[in-house]
Design a protein around this motif. Sequence first.
Motif, PDB file in Angstrom:
ATOM      1  N   GLY A 113      17.705  81.128  10.169  1.00 18.89           N
ATOM      2  CA  GLY A 113      18.484  80.420   9.163  1.00 18.89           C
ATOM      3  C   GLY A 113      18.889  79.019   9.540  1.00 18.89           C
ATOM      4  O   GLY A 113      20.080  78.740   9.720  1.00 18.89           O
ATOM      5  N   VAL A 114      17.917  78.133   9.723  1.00 16.37           N
ATOM      6  CA  VAL A 114      18.200  76.724   9.977  1.00 16.37           C
ATOM      7  C   VAL A 114      17.860  75.910   8.730  1.00 16.37           C
ATOM      8  O   VAL A 114      17.051  76.307   7.909  1.00 16.37           O
ATOM      9  CB  VAL A 114      17.394  76.184  11.184  1.00 16.37           C
ATOM     10  CG1 VAL A 114      17.857  76.838  12.469  1.00 16.37           C
ATOM     11  CG2 VAL A 114      15.893  76.382  10.980  1.00 16.37           C
TER      12      VAL A 114
ATOM     13  N   VAL B 246      26.329  67.504  11.767  1.00 13.26           N
ATOM     14  CA  VAL B 246      25.089  68.105  12.256  1.00 13.26           C
ATOM     15  C   VAL B 246      25.437  69.115  13.342  1.00 13.26           C
ATOM     16  O   VAL B 246      26.253  68.836  14.218  1.00 13.26           O
ATOM     17  CB  VAL B 246      24.129  67.032  12.816  1.00 13.26           C
ATOM     18  CG1 VAL B 246      22.847  67.689  13.340  1.00 13.26           C
ATOM     19  CG2 VAL B 246      23.795  65.990  11.761  1.00 13.26           C
ATOM     20  N   GLU B 247      24.808  70.286  13.270  1.00  9.22           N
ATOM     21  CA  GLU B 247      25.069  71.348  14.249  1.00  9.22           C
ATOM     22  C   GLU B 247      23.764  71.750  14.926  1.00  9.22           C
ATOM     23  O   GLU B 247      22.771  72.060  14.248  1.00  9.22           O
ATOM     24  CB  GLU B 247      25.664  72.571  13.542  1.00  9.22           C
ATOM     25  CG  GLU B 247      25.852  73.785  14.433  1.00  9.22           C
ATOM     26  CD  GLU B 247      26.264  75.018  13.650  1.00  9.22           C
ATOM     27  OE1 GLU B 247      25.995  76.141  14.128  1.00  9.22           O
ATOM     28  OE2 GLU B 247      26.853  74.868  12.554  1.00  9.22           O
ATOM     29  N   LEU B 248      23.734  71.743  16.238  1.00 14.52           N
ATOM     30  CA  LEU B 248      22.573  72.221  16.988  1.00 14.52           C
ATOM     31  C   LEU B 248      22.623  73.745  17.003  1.00 14.52           C
ATOM     32  O   LEU B 248      23.490  74.345  17.640  1.00 14.52           O
ATOM     33  CB  LEU B 248      22.587  71.666  18.412  1.00 14.52           C
ATOM     34  CG  LEU B 248      21.426  72.107  19.329  1.00 14.52           C
ATOM     35  CD1 LEU B 248      20.081  71.766  18.715  1.00 14.52           C
ATOM     36  CD2 LEU B 248      21.574  71.477  20.708  1.00 14.52           C
ATOM     37  N   SER B 249      21.679  74.383  16.309  1.00 14.81           N
ATOM     38  CA  SER B 249      21.785  75.826  16.099  1.00 14.81           C
ATOM     39  C   SER B 249      20.731  76.634  16.839  1.00 14.81           C
ATOM     40  O   SER B 249      20.700  77.854  16.696  1.00 14.81           O
ATOM     41  CB  SER B 249      21.689  76.138  14.591  1.00 14.81           C
ATOM     42  OG  SER B 249      20.468  75.652  14.067  1.00 14.81           O
ATOM     43  N   GLY B 250      19.880  75.969  17.641  1.00 13.83           N
ATOM     44  CA  GLY B 250      18.913  76.746  18.396  1.00 13.83           C
ATOM     45  C   GLY B 250      17.864  75.875  19.055  1.00 13.83           C
ATOM     46  O   GLY B 250      17.649  74.729  18.652  1.00 13.83           O
TER      47      GLY B 250
ATOM     48  N   PHE C 221      22.068  63.738  21.264  1.00 16.46           N
ATOM     49  CA  PHE C 221      22.410  62.918  20.095  1.00 16.46           C
ATOM     50  C   PHE C 221      22.678  63.777  18.863  1.00 16.46           C
ATOM     51  O   PHE C 221      23.463  63.387  17.995  1.00 16.46           O
ATOM     52  CB  PHE C 221      21.305  61.885  19.865  1.00 16.46           C
ATOM     53  CG  PHE C 221      21.167  60.949  21.032  1.00 16.46           C
ATOM     54  CD1 PHE C 221      22.095  59.935  21.224  1.00 16.46           C
ATOM     55  CD2 PHE C 221      20.165  61.118  21.976  1.00 16.46           C
ATOM     56  CE1 PHE C 221      22.016  59.094  22.328  1.00 16.46           C
ATOM     57  CE2 PHE C 221      20.079  60.288  23.087  1.00 16.46           C
ATOM     58  CZ  PHE C 221      21.002  59.268  23.263  1.00 16.46           C
ATOM     59  N   ILE C 222      22.070  64.942  18.807  1.00 15.24           N
ATOM     60  CA  ILE C 222      22.460  65.904  17.772  1.00 15.24           C
ATOM     61  C   ILE C 222      23.896  66.342  18.001  1.00 15.24           C
ATOM     62  O   ILE C 222      24.706  66.409  17.060  1.00 15.24           O
ATOM     63  CB  ILE C 222      21.508  67.120  17.777  1.00 15.24           C
ATOM     64  CG1 ILE C 222      20.116  66.706  17.296  1.00 15.24           C
ATOM     65  CG2 ILE C 222      22.058  68.247  16.903  1.00 15.24           C
ATOM     66  CD1 ILE C 222      19.071  67.798  17.434  1.00 15.24           C
ATOM     67  N   LEU C 223      24.234  66.620  19.243  1.00 17.16           N
ATOM     68  CA  LEU C 223      25.601  67.058  19.566  1.00 17.16           C
ATOM     69  C   LEU C 223      26.639  65.983  19.254  1.00 17.16           C
ATOM     70  O   LEU C 223      27.794  66.297  18.958  1.00 17.16           O
ATOM     71  CB  LEU C 223      25.689  67.448  21.044  1.00 17.16           C
ATOM     72  CG  LEU C 223      24.895  68.691  21.457  1.00 17.16           C
ATOM     73  CD1 LEU C 223      24.878  68.847  22.970  1.00 17.16           C
ATOM     74  CD2 LEU C 223      25.477  69.944  20.800  1.00 17.16           C
TER      75      LEU C 223
ATOM     76  N   MET D 191      24.707  70.335   8.477  1.00 21.12           N
ATOM     77  CA  MET D 191      23.293  70.673   8.533  1.00 21.12           C
ATOM     78  C   MET D 191      22.992  71.379   9.849  1.00 21.12           C
ATOM     79  O   MET D 191      23.246  70.848  10.922  1.00 21.12           O
ATOM     80  CB  MET D 191      22.429  69.414   8.406  1.00 21.12           C
ATOM     81  CG  MET D 191      20.930  69.678   8.443  1.00 21.12           C
ATOM     82  SD  MET D 191      19.938  68.186   8.239  1.00 21.12           S
ATOM     83  CE  MET D 191      20.189  67.425   9.862  1.00 21.12           C
ATOM     84  N   LYS D 192      22.439  72.583   9.780  1.00 23.03           N
ATOM     85  CA  LYS D 192      22.039  73.320  10.965  1.00 23.03           C
ATOM     86  C   LYS D 192      20.621  72.912  11.343  1.00 23.03           C
ATOM     87  O   LYS D 192      19.695  73.031  10.542  1.00 23.03           O
ATOM     88  CB  LYS D 192      22.091  74.821  10.697  1.00 23.03           C
ATOM     89  CG  LYS D 192      23.496  75.364  10.472  1.00 23.03           C
ATOM     90  CD  LYS D 192      23.465  76.869  10.270  1.00 23.03           C
ATOM     91  CE  LYS D 192      24.869  77.434  10.106  1.00 23.03           C
ATOM     92  NZ  LYS D 192      24.857  78.909   9.927  1.00 23.03           N
ATOM     93  N   ILE D 193      20.460  72.425  12.562  1.00 22.61           N
ATOM     94  CA  ILE D 193      19.153  71.948  12.997  1.00 22.61           C
ATOM     95  C   ILE D 193      18.789  72.557  14.340  1.00 22.61           C
ATOM     96  O   ILE D 193      19.643  72.731  15.212  1.00 22.61           O
ATOM     97  CB  ILE D 193      19.120  70.405  13.067  1.00 22.61           C
ATOM     98  CG1 ILE D 193      17.700  69.904  13.319  1.00 22.61           C
ATOM     99  CG2 ILE D 193      20.076  69.854  14.121  1.00 22.61           C
ATOM    100  CD1 ILE D 193      17.543  68.413  13.049  1.00 22.61           C
ATOM    101  N   GLY D 194      17.523  72.909  14.488  1.00 22.80           N
ATOM    102  CA  GLY D 194      17.022  73.445  15.735  1.00 22.80           C
ATOM    103  C   GLY D 194      15.993  72.511  16.345  1.00 22.80           C
ATOM    104  O   GLY D 194      15.386  71.696  15.644  1.00 22.80           O
TER     105      GLY D 194
END
Length: 347
Positions: free
Chosen positions: A62-63, A26-30, A19-21, A1-4
Amino acid sequence: MKIGIVGYGTGGRHFHAPFILAAKNVELSGIVARADITRAKVSADLPDTPIYNSLTEMIASGVDAVTISTPPHTRHDLVLESINAGIHVIADKPFAPNAAEARALAIAAKDNGVTLGVYHNRRWDSDVQTLKSVIAGGTLGELWRLHSRMDLDDPSTIEAGPTGGLLRDLGTHLVDQAIYLLGPVLSVDAQLNNVQLNAGRTDASFALTLRHENGATSHISASKMNYVNRRELRLYGSGGSYITQSTDVQAQDIFAGKRPTDDRLGWGYEPQSHWGSLNTANGSTVIPAKQGAYFEYYEAFERAVRTGAKPPVTALDGVATLAVLDAARQSGKTGQVTMVNQEISKF
């Protein structure tokens, strides 16, 4: 899941990004950050993470989901923008000014097929997880009375004005923990202590008595201006008691520069010197601490999005907490016990 993440103040920087990292799948995308000084912090902390000027711009990149971690008065509109764009949302607490507006967001999310979760991350505190396990063990019998105290010597972090105050800050966490441990709340008796700040009169200390549906009572208190640091949980029942004083280990480690990615398996345990005691007719037993891991919230949210299950803290959970806070505000003004509107947290 890409999350910003939208916002990179204390919340985004210390209680979301690390905690996202650390979360699986889960991917921190922005990061959305506007001020030059904030963008510089993002670049220093997360040099490979894109920085966006707005939520709209990040959504267009695109998140799959966003976390809204901006100042309280801005959250409602950003959550609604995400919902209307069909993007799953995690909203920092409190995610709306009151229970009625929170309910409207919950309905909007349902109507748009969007998963809306509230970041009541302190359910995943080590002391709360340990107490939850003690309750599940049944040794305490019929639960009578919870005492939950969180005093911080931290006056500079009080958010002033009508959307701020300690009740909506620490009170959100402590009320949610009480509901998580003991179930829905019927009524509130509140004492709010106010100070005059530049942005207006603001509550800086409180004491609440919550009466739960199951007959138990919670006594909750917090302060930030009394020059004391103390976190304590006590639970009494027909079979005995459980008492612990904790260190708020995850927050302290984060501010000390530690990160859960450094030692995921060893992260978030209260030190042995602060393990709680279970006291019964058979004597006193020290209970080893359970892990506290805010990254588990993000992993559970990802599973909810992927499988269609409920998120770890639903929007209606957030509404229920806000309904208690609304009643506490009213009780504080009138000096009378106030009933909680329980119907507002149901569809």
